[in-house]
Motif scaffolding. Structure first.
Motif, PDB file in Angstrom:
ATOM      1  N   TRP B  22      47.750  29.244  31.710  1.00 49.87           N
ATOM      2  CA  TRP B  22      47.698  30.580  31.144  1.00 49.87           C
ATOM      3  C   TRP B  22      46.784  30.628  29.932  1.00 49.87           C
ATOM      4  O   TRP B  22      46.063  31.594  29.701  1.00 49.87           O
ATOM      5  CB  TRP B  22      49.113  31.024  30.748  1.00 49.87           C
ATOM      6  CG  TRP B  22      49.118  32.358  30.063  1.00 49.87           C
ATOM      7  CD1 TRP B  22      49.076  33.577  30.627  1.00 49.87           C
ATOM      8  CD2 TRP B  22      49.132  32.576  28.640  1.00 49.87           C
ATOM      9  NE1 TRP B  22      49.061  34.557  29.691  1.00 49.87           N
ATOM     10  CE2 TRP B  22      49.098  33.964  28.453  1.00 49.87           C
ATOM     11  CE3 TRP B  22      49.163  31.738  27.516  1.00 49.87           C
ATOM     12  CZ2 TRP B  22      49.101  34.543  27.181  1.00 49.87           C
ATOM     13  CZ3 TRP B  22      49.173  32.328  26.261  1.00 49.87           C
ATOM     14  CH2 TRP B  22      49.140  33.724  26.092  1.00 49.87           C
ATOM     15  N   ASP B  23      46.762  29.561  29.178  1.00 51.70           N
ATOM     16  CA  ASP B  23      45.978  29.624  27.928  1.00 51.70           C
ATOM     17  C   ASP B  23      44.554  29.084  28.091  1.00 51.70           C
ATOM     18  O   ASP B  23      43.858  28.834  27.137  1.00 51.70           O
ATOM     19  CB  ASP B  23      46.714  28.899  26.799  1.00 51.70           C
ATOM     20  CG  ASP B  23      47.055  27.481  27.186  1.00 51.70           C
ATOM     21  OD1 ASP B  23      47.665  26.780  26.375  1.00 51.70           O
ATOM     22  OD2 ASP B  23      46.697  27.069  28.333  1.00 51.70           O
ATOM     23  N   ALA B  24      44.119  28.881  29.338  1.00 53.16           N
ATOM     24  CA  ALA B  24      42.752  28.390  29.532  1.00 53.16           C
ATOM     25  C   ALA B  24      41.754  29.501  29.232  1.00 53.16           C
ATOM     26  O   ALA B  24      42.059  30.679  29.340  1.00 53.16           O
ATOM     27  CB  ALA B  24      42.576  27.912  30.979  1.00 53.16           C
ATOM     28  N   ALA B  25      40.554  29.049  28.849  1.00 60.97           N
ATOM     29  CA  ALA B  25      39.509  30.028  28.558  1.00 60.97           C
ATOM     30  C   ALA B  25      38.737  30.316  29.840  1.00 60.97           C
ATOM     31  O   ALA B  25      38.170  29.406  30.446  1.00 60.97           O
ATOM     32  CB  ALA B  25      38.558  29.476  27.494  1.00 60.97           C
ATOM     33  N   VAL B  26      38.785  31.560  30.261  1.00 60.00           N
ATOM     34  CA  VAL B  26      38.112  31.943  31.506  1.00 60.00           C
ATOM     35  C   VAL B  26      37.346  33.241  31.333  1.00 60.00           C
ATOM     36  O   VAL B  26      37.586  33.999  30.393  1.00 60.00           O
ATOM     37  CB  VAL B  26      39.118  32.122  32.671  1.00 60.00           C
ATOM     38  CG1 VAL B  26      39.857  30.834  32.951  1.00 60.00           C
ATOM     39  CG2 VAL B  26      40.065  33.259  32.365  1.00 60.00           C
ATOM     40  N   THR B  27      36.439  33.447  32.281  1.00 61.05           N
ATOM     41  CA  THR B  27      35.764  34.739  32.335  1.00 61.05           C
ATOM     42  C   THR B  27      35.966  35.320  33.725  1.00 61.05           C
ATOM     43  O   THR B  27      35.786  34.610  34.731  1.00 61.05           O
ATOM     44  CB  THR B  27      34.247  34.599  32.106  1.00 61.05           C
ATOM     45  OG1 THR B  27      34.033  33.795  30.967  1.00 61.05           O
ATOM     46  CG2 THR B  27      33.595  35.956  31.951  1.00 61.05           C
ATOM     47  N   TRP B  28      36.338  36.580  33.764  1.00 63.81           N
ATOM     48  CA  TRP B  28      36.517  37.285  35.040  1.00 63.81           C
ATOM     49  C   TRP B  28      35.334  38.216  35.269  1.00 63.81           C
ATOM     50  O   TRP B  28      34.825  38.828  34.328  1.00 63.81           O
ATOM     51  CB  TRP B  28      37.788  38.124  35.020  1.00 63.81           C
ATOM     52  CG  TRP B  28      39.063  37.351  35.217  1.00 63.81           C
ATOM     53  CD1 TRP B  28      39.871  36.831  34.240  1.00 63.81           C
ATOM     54  CD2 TRP B  28      39.693  37.053  36.466  1.00 63.81           C
ATOM     55  NE1 TRP B  28      40.960  36.199  34.792  1.00 63.81           N
ATOM     56  CE2 TRP B  28      40.876  36.332  36.170  1.00 63.81           C
ATOM     57  CE3 TRP B  28      39.378  37.302  37.795  1.00 63.81           C
ATOM     58  CZ2 TRP B  28      41.744  35.870  37.153  1.00 63.81           C
ATOM     59  CZ3 TRP B  28      40.256  36.852  38.774  1.00 63.81           C
ATOM     60  CH2 TRP B  28      41.427  36.137  38.468  1.00 63.81           C
ATOM     61  N   THR B  29      34.930  38.291  36.539  1.00 66.68           N
ATOM     62  CA  THR B  29      33.927  39.303  36.872  1.00 66.68           C
ATOM     63  C   THR B  29      34.438  40.149  38.035  1.00 66.68           C
ATOM     64  O   THR B  29      35.216  39.687  38.878  1.00 66.68           O
ATOM     65  CB  THR B  29      32.594  38.679  37.305  1.00 66.68           C
ATOM     66  OG1 THR B  29      32.820  37.940  38.526  1.00 66.68           O
ATOM     67  CG2 THR B  29      32.020  37.778  36.254  1.00 66.68           C
ATOM     68  N   ALA B  30      33.979  41.382  38.029  1.00 67.03           N
ATOM     69  CA  ALA B  30      34.278  42.291  39.146  1.00 67.03           C
ATOM     70  C   ALA B  30      32.948  42.675  39.767  1.00 67.03           C
ATOM     71  O   ALA B  30      32.126  43.325  39.124  1.00 67.03           O
ATOM     72  CB  ALA B  30      35.001  43.540  38.647  1.00 67.03           C
ATOM     73  N   ASN B  31      32.747  42.234  41.029  1.00 62.63           N
ATOM     74  CA  ASN B  31      31.465  42.484  41.705  1.00 62.63           C
ATOM     75  C   ASN B  31      30.288  42.007  40.864  1.00 62.63           C
ATOM     76  O   ASN B  31      29.259  42.678  40.752  1.00 62.63           O
ATOM     77  CB  ASN B  31      31.303  43.965  42.055  1.00 62.63           C
ATOM     78  CG  ASN B  31      32.284  44.425  43.120  1.00 62.63           C
ATOM     79  OD1 ASN B  31      32.682  43.650  43.983  1.00 62.63           O
ATOM     80  ND2 ASN B  31      32.694  45.675  43.026  1.00 62.63           N
ATOM     81  N   GLY B  32      30.452  40.871  40.244  1.00 56.54           N
ATOM     82  CA  GLY B  32      29.360  40.283  39.466  1.00 56.54           C
ATOM     83  C   GLY B  32      29.285  40.741  38.021  1.00 56.54           C
ATOM     84  O   GLY B  32      28.593  40.128  37.218  1.00 56.54           O
ATOM     85  N   THR B  33      29.980  41.769  37.685  1.00 57.94           N
ATOM     86  CA  THR B  33      29.917  42.273  36.299  1.00 57.94           C
ATOM     87  C   THR B  33      31.068  41.692  35.479  1.00 57.94           C
ATOM     88  O   THR B  33      32.203  41.699  35.934  1.00 57.94           O
ATOM     89  CB  THR B  33      30.054  43.812  36.286  1.00 57.94           C
ATOM     90  OG1 THR B  33      29.197  44.336  37.304  1.00 57.94           O
ATOM     91  CG2 THR B  33      29.684  44.392  34.935  1.00 57.94           C
ATOM     92  N   ASP B  34      30.762  41.190  34.293  1.00 56.59           N
ATOM     93  CA  ASP B  34      31.804  40.639  33.423  1.00 56.59           C
ATOM     94  C   ASP B  34      32.856  41.697  33.105  1.00 56.59           C
ATOM     95  O   ASP B  34      32.529  42.866  32.920  1.00 56.59           O
ATOM     96  CB  ASP B  34      31.198  40.157  32.090  1.00 56.59           C
ATOM     97  CG  ASP B  34      30.462  38.849  32.276  1.00 56.59           C
ATOM     98  OD1 ASP B  34      30.095  38.242  31.250  1.00 56.59           O
ATOM     99  OD2 ASP B  34      30.250  38.438  33.435  1.00 56.59           O
ATOM    100  N   ILE B  35      34.080  41.227  33.051  1.00 58.30           N
ATOM    101  CA  ILE B  35      35.165  42.138  32.684  1.00 58.30           C
ATOM    102  C   ILE B  35      35.517  41.898  31.216  1.00 58.30           C
ATOM    103  O   ILE B  35      35.612  40.749  30.766  1.00 58.30           O
ATOM    104  CB  ILE B  35      36.405  41.909  33.569  1.00 58.30           C
ATOM    105  CG1 ILE B  35      36.047  42.191  35.037  1.00 58.30           C
ATOM    106  CG2 ILE B  35      37.558  42.795  33.119  1.00 58.30           C
ATOM    107  CD1 ILE B  35      37.179  41.918  35.999  1.00 58.30           C
TER     108      ILE B  35
END
Lengths: 222, 335
Positions: B22-35
C-alpha cells in the motif's frame, strides 16, 4: 380410473344423446342437396368460430377464475385426451387424402357435438343454455354439411361415436375443479378444430375439381 | 498481463497495483495519461462514482524503475434491464421466429440465451446469423392447443435479467406486408387507378393458406383514408378517385382465417389519367373528364390546380370554386 370417471359418464351420455334423432331446430333436408359445397362448409366453420369466441368467453366467465383469465395455461392432463384433438404432425396433415381429411373433421365434430350437448344439459344459467343449444344446432349443421360433401364425393361416412359400456358400479361425483378443466379443454379443442377446418377446407377447395362440387356463395343468414 | 474489469456506473472503484504494498510509490495512468496523485490512496487508485467516460486502460508503474506492475481494462456499464422479446409467424405453417433487444444499452458485452417450451417438450430455437438477436423454430405439429413459452435470459458481467412470452400458435401469425405494390392510371378513365401487388415472398403456401388483403388510399390533400377489404386476388381497381389528384396507396395482408394484419406496405403514389387540356366551359364539372388547368402543356401538379395564378379566365375560376365546394362536401361527409 378408480375414483370414478366423468369422461365415462360423458361418453355414456353421448352415446344416448347421439342415438336420438337429429335436433328438430335445424331443418336441413331441403337446404342440403346433392353436391354439398365445400365453400359452404368453409363458411360454416368461419361462422361457428366467430360464434364460439363470444360463447366461450361467456362460458369461461360462468366457470369463474382461473378459467376466465387470459393467461390461464394449465398442463394438459391425461383425462383431456378423450376430446378429439386437432393437433397433427405437419407433414402428415399435408399428406392427408381428401377422404381422410374430411373423415377426420366429420368424426371430430360428431364427438365434440356430443360432449357439448352433455355440457349444455348441465349448465345452470338459462341464458347460457339457450346459447349453447343454438351453437349445438349450428354445429350439427356443420356435421351434416361435411357428411354431405363426403357423400357427394362418394366417400363413406365414418361410423358414429361408439357407445362404451356403462362404468361399473355407481359413478362417483366428479371433482368440481376437474369437471371445469374438462369444459375448458373441450372449448379450446373446439376452437382449434374450427381454425384447422378452415385450413382443411381451403385445401379441399383447391384440390376438388369444381365440376364435382357445386359452389353456393349466398350468405345463409350469417 | 492484461485484465478486464467491469464496474457499474456510479460505483466506487479501488484499483490495487498488483502485489505492490500500500505504501509503495507508484504512478497510475489512464489511457497513457498520468493520473493526478489526488486520486491515490497510497498505491491504490480510487475512482469515485465512475461514469462511462472513465472506461479505458489503467496502468500502474513502479515509481523509480518505471516498471509496469499492473494493467487493467476498465469497462463501465450497467446490468441488463428486462429485454424486449417479440415472436411472430410470418411464414405459417412453417414455424415462427423470435427477436429481441435491450431497451437501453449496457455498454458492456451481453449474452442472450433463449429457451422454447411447448407443453412439456423443449424445442431448439436456431439462431440466425443475420440479423443478430433472432432465432427461428420449425413447427413439428400444427393446430396445437398447448401454448408455447419462450424465455429469454440476458447476462453480462454485472447482472442478468429475463422475460417470458406465452402464446398460442394462432395468436402470433402475422404475414409480412405485400410486395411490389404498383398503382397505375387507367387510360381514358379519369377516376380510376389500377393497383396490383404480390404476396409477401416469406409466405410459403398461399394456395393452402390464402391471404386476404386490405387496401387503403387517399388523395394527398386529404387526411381521411378509404378502405377496401379484398378476400382474394392481388389486384384492385379504384373507381372513385378524384380526377387529377395524386393518391397515396398502401396494402396490408392477413391470413384468411387466423392471426393479425401485416404492417402496411411501402406507399405508392399515382395520379389518375387526365385528358390533354381543351377549351374550358362553365358547365364542366369536377366529375367530368377535363382537368382545370389551362395554359400549361404538362400534366398538372394537381394540388395546385386551384391556385389563382394557374387559372386563366372566369370560366376556369368557376370550375375551380366548384371543385373546392365538392371536395369540401365530400370531406364533410367523411367526418
Amino acid at each position: 380410473s378408480p375414483t370414478g370417471d366423468s369422461w365415462g359418464i360423458f361418453t355414456f351420455l353421448c352415446a344416448a344423446l347421439c342415438n336420438l334423432p337429429a335436433l328438430p331446430a335445424l331443418n336441413c333436408s331441403e337446404e342440403l342437396g346433392a353436391g354439398q359445397s365445400i365453400q359452404q362448409t368453409y363458411d360454416l366453420t368461419r361462422y361457428l368460430e366467430h360464434q364460439l369466441r363470444t360463447l366461450a368467453g361467456t362460458y369461461l366467465n360462468y366457470l369463474g377464475p382461473p378459467f376466465n383469465e387470459p393467461d390461464f395455461n394449465p398442463p394438459r392432463l391425461a383425462r383431456a385426451e378423450r376430446v378429439p384433438s386437432a393437433t397433427v404432425d405437419l407433414d402428415l396433415w399435408r399428406g392427408l387424402t381428401d377422404n381422410a381429411r374430411l373423415a377426420a373433421n366429420y368424426r371430430a365434430y360428431s364427438r365434440l357435438l356430443c360432449y357439448l350437448r352433455v355440457l349444455d344439459g348441465q349448465v345452470g344459467m338459462a341464458e347460457l343454455r339457450h346459447r349453447l343449444a343454438h351453437f349445438c344446432a349450428s354445429l350439427q349443421g356443420l356435421v351434416l354439411s361435411i357428411g354431405g360433401v363426403m357423400s357427394s364425393l362418394g366417400y363413406p361416412l365414418p361410423a358414429g361415436p361408439a357407445a362404451p359400456p356403462a362404468p361399473p358400479g355407481a359413478p362417483a361425483a366428479p371433482n368440481d375443479f376437474l369437471k371445469k378443466m374438462d369444459d375448458f379443454w373441450l372449448l379450446k379443442e373446439l376452437q382449434t378444430w374450427l381454425w384447422r377446418s378452415a385450413k382443411d377446407f381451403n385445401r379441399l377447395k383447391k384440390k376438388v375439381p369444381p365440376a364435382v362440387v357445386t359452389l353456393r356463395l349466398e350468405a345463409r343468414g350469417f | 498481463d492484461s485484465h478486464i474489469q467491469y464496474e457499474r456506473v456510479g460505483a466506487d472503484v479501488t484499483m490495487k497495483c498488483g502485489s505492490m504494498d500500500w505504501d509503495a510509490a507508484v504512478t497510475w495512468t489512464a489511457n497513457g495519461t498520468d493520473i493526478d496523485e489526488s486520486h491515490l490512496n497510497g498505491s491504490y487508485l480510487i475512482l469515485k462514482n465512475v461514469d462511462l467516460s472513465q472506461s479505458g486502460q489503467y496502468s500502474c508503474y513502479e515509481g523509480s524503475s518505471w516498471h509496469l506492475k499492473y494493467q487493467t481494462n476498465l469497462r463501465v456499464g450497467t446490468p441488463p434491464k428486462e429485454p424486449v422479446l417479440m415472436c411472430r409467424s410470418n411464414n405459417y405453417p412453417k414455424g415462427f421466429y423470435c427477436s429481441w433487444h435491450l431497451p437501453t444499452p449496457t455498454y458492456i458485452p451481453n449474452t442472450f440465451n433463449i429457451s422454447v417450451v411447448h407443453g412439456t417438450k423443449d424445442m431448439v430455437c436456431e439462431k440466425d446469423a443475420v440479423p443478430k438477436n433472432r432465432c427461428h423454430i420449425r413447427y413439428i405439429q400444427l393446430f396445437s392447443t398447448v401454448k408455447y413459452k419462450v424465455t429469454l435470459t440476458v447476462t453480462n458481467a454485472l447482472g442478468k435479467n429475463f422475460t417470458t412470452l406465452t402464446f398460442d400458435e394462432f395468436a402470433i401469425v402475422k404475414p409480412d406486408p405485400p410486395e411490389s405494390v404498383v398503382a397505375k392510371p387507367v387510360p381514358n378513365n379519369p377516376r380510376r387507378l389500377e393497383v396490383s401487388w404480390q404476396n409477401p415472398s416469406s409466405w410459403p403456401e398461399p394456395e393452402s393458406f390464402p391471404l386476404k388483403f386490405f387496401l387503403r388510399y387517399r388523395p394527398l390533400i386529404l387526411d381521411q383514408w378509404q378502405h377496401v377489404e379484398l378476400s382474394d386476388g392481388t389486384s384492385h381497381t379504384i373507381t372513385d378517385a378524384y380526377a387529377g389528384k395524386e393518391y397515396i396507396i398502401q396494402v396490408a395482408a392477413k391470413d384468411n382465417d387466423i392471426g393479425t394484419w401485416s404492417d402496411w406496405s411501402v406507399a405508392v403514389h399515382a395520379t389518375p389519367w387526365t385528358e390533354e387540356p381543351k377549351h374550358l366551359t362553365t358547365e364542366a364539372q369536377i366529375t367530368e373528364t377535363t382537368s382545370a388547368s389551362t395554359s400549361s402543356f404538362m400534366a398538372p401538379p394537381t394540388t395546385k390546380i386551384c391556385d389563382k395564378g394557374a387559372v386563366v379566365g372566369s370560366g376556369a375560376v368557376a370550375v375551380c370554386w366548384t371543385a373546392g365546394l365538392v371536395v369540401a362536401a365530400y370531406s364533410v361527409l367523411f367526418i
